[in-house]
Design a protein around this motif. Structure first.
Motif, PDB file in Angstrom:
ATOM      1  N   ASP A  47       0.948  -1.399   0.016  1.00 50.05           N
ATOM      2  CA  ASP A  47      -0.135  -0.060   0.051  1.00 50.05           C
ATOM      3  C   ASP A  47       0.653   1.201  -0.041  1.00 50.05           C
ATOM      4  O   ASP A  47       0.594   2.313  -0.422  1.00 50.05           O
TER       5      ASP A  47
ATOM      6  N   LEU B 145      -1.996  -1.383  -6.305  1.00 50.56           N
ATOM      7  CA  LEU B 145      -3.219  -0.868  -5.466  1.00 50.56           C
ATOM      8  C   LEU B 145      -3.301  -1.797  -4.333  1.00 50.56           C
ATOM      9  O   LEU B 145      -3.953  -2.942  -4.595  1.00 50.56           O
TER      10      LEU B 145
ATOM     11  N   ARG C 108      -4.697  -0.608  -0.722  1.00 54.31           N
ATOM     12  CA  ARG C 108      -5.635  -0.159   0.208  1.00 54.31           C
ATOM     13  C   ARG C 108      -5.637  -0.793   1.435  1.00 54.31           C
ATOM     14  O   ARG C 108      -5.601  -1.969   1.868  1.00 54.31           O
TER      15      ARG C 108
ATOM     16  N   TYR D  85     -10.446   0.366  -5.069  1.00 50.34           N
ATOM     17  CA  TYR D  85     -10.039   1.240  -5.981  1.00 50.34           C
ATOM     18  C   TYR D  85      -9.942   2.703  -5.524  1.00 50.34           C
ATOM     19  O   TYR D  85     -10.154   3.066  -4.156  1.00 50.34           O
ATOM     20  N   GLU D  86      -9.245   3.607  -5.961  1.00 47.90           N
ATOM     21  CA  GLU D  86      -8.917   5.135  -5.466  1.00 47.90           C
ATOM     22  C   GLU D  86      -8.298   5.909  -6.563  1.00 47.90           C
ATOM     23  O   GLU D  86      -7.927   5.483  -7.820  1.00 47.90           O
TER      24      GLU D  86
ATOM     25  N   SER E 223      -4.609  10.845  -3.041  1.00 43.12           N
ATOM     26  CA  SER E 223      -5.871  10.289  -3.336  1.00 43.12           C
ATOM     27  C   SER E 223      -7.022  11.187  -2.755  1.00 43.12           C
ATOM     28  O   SER E 223      -7.026  11.877  -1.881  1.00 43.12           O
TER      29      SER E 223
ATOM     30  N   ALA F 236     -11.859   7.211  -2.698  1.00 44.13           N
ATOM     31  CA  ALA F 236     -11.261   5.562  -2.510  1.00 44.13           C
ATOM     32  C   ALA F 236     -12.557   4.762  -1.991  1.00 44.13           C
ATOM     33  O   ALA F 236     -13.622   5.296  -1.326  1.00 44.13           O
TER      34      ALA F 236
END
Lengths: 470, 470
Positions: free
Chosen positions: A207, A295, A297, A307-308, A325, A328
């Motif tokens: 992350d 990605l 998280r 998702y971001e 970001s 998200a």
């Protein structure tokens, strides 16, 4: 003499300390919204809430604090950032940390099987504030979530479509949405030989790849988290994979790609294919999306798609606008079950609107300066003015008639306002009309109307400003 | 066998305790807003905020918590109801108790000389909750205040006009606004022989007259607060004075009335005359106002005009609708100075909207039941439905086109929704249009449109409901 000077010095110290104590203060990491900022905030909320409603979501609201036990065990090590209320006898309470856990509590408490809801509200984190980058301890989140058992990826696709629509309509610059799947991440780690009890720790190391170089992340994996160096090196091959969704999906699904042997990966990749087909049916929803195996998280509760959204820095853009970001989310199928014992699958997105405010404020203030226009703070349409004296009750009577017709009007509180000052005030505030009530007009039973509106040449960048001025 | 039964019993106890622990809970005295309640809340806020804006007010917002020292010494003995945050290292914070003190802090911090602002936000009080009467520990206040040095009573009149407009437009039944003046109360106490150090205590006893009979209030004055019985009896004569504003003003201003000798009273009564003239110029603003010497208001910070709005119980009205005060306010010329050392005079009103929600919710739910209409929770205009199978991507594509045209649309998440279920869903949710996309329509490149709207005979009570359904 010396003694007197010392005494005087201590008197001054006491006075200054007292003055400092009297100076009004606001809590660290919080902010007042000034009138022009409220205008911008209202504009952003209108865009966002309209989009949520356009997709058939209902609005809900929950209390600002929850029982502390509701929040416990949901945020991993970030739990230390939760604000607790003092124990004043009674329940043990904490301020909400996000809107997702209260939503899961809401679904469980109300025994709902499905709901598509939005929630725009403040959340609280005892984090290090950075006001210039829009990071506060009290800040708004705009959440859109769909709970309920539905065919794979259908709600997920709509959540992403909502995100694309909002980021486009807010007009805050180019953006990109990074996409991945928790079960592909898991399969990747299995294939790389990461022991399953280290999945979470390695995930949280991955992350950090958007902030740290691979070498640093690798060190964390090997030295701090005890991963075999060969496993880390294999991970590096995977997390470099990122690109156009369908192209990358084809590559990862190929029979000769290392994920082919993992049945879980095959199922998750098939879901990604379904998602891309759905998004392909939704106009240009796929254009800004990038499939990105790096990605990860941080949050524990995600179980599927993640998702971001990030803003894409442009050559001329302010360094402060590279805020990282700005939205998200993902799928969390187990969270509601933590409250009710009965799982209700769910997927959602959270937009960190405070950063959007900061960008809009900077741009609109600059545009206003260039264009000579005003970010309107009031909605006043008419200022009732009188050149002569002794007309206050007449002005008030006229203003009351305007209010009765739902026209926003001011009459000036001074008994006999200077007429030039009235003109200046209307100009400063962007009030479009002046109603002039003089002695002669009064006798004739008429008023004069002056149009204050300056018609300026507005470039495309000022389009929003002119909307705000309406 | 007995032993087995005992074991079984304790297993059940453990299971039940566990189930109870799992049951999700919400903090005492707080509430979730469900979707239909949000629709009602939005309606009420729209009416209120539109009125504030119509009078040229700007919107502001402040943080939910303030430094504890900001709130200290402002609320008298009600300070015990303030929610404190836990000391987690750093600042000592409390949740805001009202919006007036944060407003004064805001004016002082931003060094403002004048501002007309509104603020709609939640406040927090550790009070005994009564949900049925709309009393919560977390509740909304809608505040409108005017700060700045202006001719006497001009801003005060506009605040009252705003209150009259809002209570009329909310359409929650007949209301009355009680009016008094702190300096008339002071003069009254002087004339009655109350020692000045007892003014505040006697004032807070008078404040209870709307809930308790005179005898009980007299006992409090004489036995608990040590007032001479003759003084109490003289007060009784005054606090019975209430009626039409101009008529009572004439009575109190008469040369033979006991207040005539007090110069402070004369000045305050003259201000009341000015106020009534101003209100008289503002349409029918004076009609619902009653000048009432028994109105005292508990809070310390008032310095001039004070007022309180109550609903007038009607013969057929629900007992729960007799909720007492629904709005209150007054002039507080010293509060800003407590923060900055520099006084900025101010006057304002606070509307306790939670009680209004409760009334609107009860009435609208009843009206909906009677009229067969729906309080709409979504804003969906179109449900895209298909009678055949395998049409999901087509439905999604059509919905996406509608979203692109800013039309609120849903497409049904199931792969092949039953067409009858779609019809039923649109009917239940009050969705006005069904767009029907069948195989034959698809080939022809057309869709069919079905108007779901039921045109019912709506009585006047349903007018609001139909507005909400729009």
């Amino acid at each position: 003499l010396l003694q007197a000077a010392v005494k005087l010095g201590s008197v001054r110290a006491v006075l200054e300390a007292n003055a400092a104590r009297r100076k009004p203060k606001i809590a660290k990491g919080t902010r007042d919204f000034l009138p022009a900022q409220m205008t911008i905030r209202r504009h952003a909320f209108r865009v966002i809430e309209r989009c949520f409603a356009r997709h058939g979501a209902v609005a809900i609201d929950t209390p600002v604090f929850e029982l502390r036990e509701t929040l416990m065990g949901k945020y991993g090590e970030d739990s230390k950032l939760i604000y607790d209320l003092a124990d004043q006898g009674g329940e043990i309470l904490s301020l909400r940390y996000d809107l997702t856990v209260p939503f899961a509590r809401y679904v469980a408490l109300n025994g709902l099987g499905n709901i598509k809801r939005y929630h725009v509200a403040r959340v609280y984190r005892r984090d290090q504030p950075q006001a210039a980058r829009g990071r506060f301890r009290e800040f708004f989140q705009c959440d859109f979530d769909i709970a309920g058992a539905y065919p794979p990826m259908v709600p997920d696709a709509e959540v992403l479509k909502v995100l694309v629509e909002i980021l486009s309509e807010l007009d805050i610059g180019a953006f990109r949405i990074k996409l991945n799947h928790r079960r592909i991440l898991d399969a990747m780690m299995r294939v790389c030989g990461v022991p399953s009890n280290k999945f979470r720790a390695i995930c949280s190391a991955i992350d950090k790849l958007d902030k740290e170089p691979w070498a640093a992340v690798r060190t964390e994996m090997v030295d701090q988290k005890g991963l075999a160096p060969e496993a880390a090196d294999r991970i590096q091959q995977f997390v470099q994979e990122a690109g156009e969704p369908r192209a990358l999906l084809a590559k990862l699904s190929a029979a000769d790609y290392p994920l082919a042997a993992d049945p879980e990966a095959a199922a998750a990749l098939a879901e990604m294919g379904t998602l891309f087909d759905l998004l392909g049916s939704m106009g240009n929803a796929l254009d800004s999306i990038r499939f990105d195996l790096s990605l990860a998280r941080g949050l524990d509760y995600y179980t599927g798609l993640i998702y971001e959204a990030v803003l894409v820095p442009t050559p001329g853009s302010d360094a402060n606008e590279n805020v990282g970001s700005i939205a998200a989310g993902g799928r969390y199928d187990g969270l509601v079950g933590m409250f009710s014992g009965k799982d209700v699958p769910a997927v959602g997105v959270s937009i960190g609107i405070e950063r959007v405010f900061a960008i809009l404020e900077r741009r609109l203030t600059a545009a206003a300066k260039t264009g000579g226009a005003t970010i309107r703070e009031t909605q006043t349409q008419v200022l009732v003015a009188s050149p002569g004296k002794g007309m206050q009750l007449d002005r008030i009577q006229l203003a009351a008639e305007l209010w009765g017709a739902d026209i926003a009007a001011e009459f000036g509180y001074k008994a006999n306002p200077n007429f030039k000052d009235s003109l200046q005030y209307a100009d400063d505030e962007g009030i479009p009309f002046l109603v002039i009530l003089g002695e002669s007009e009064k006798q004739e039973g008429i008023v004069r109307l002056k149009n204050m509106q300056r018609i300026a040449e507005l470039g495309s960048g000022d389009a929003l400003l002119s909307k705000l001025a309406a």
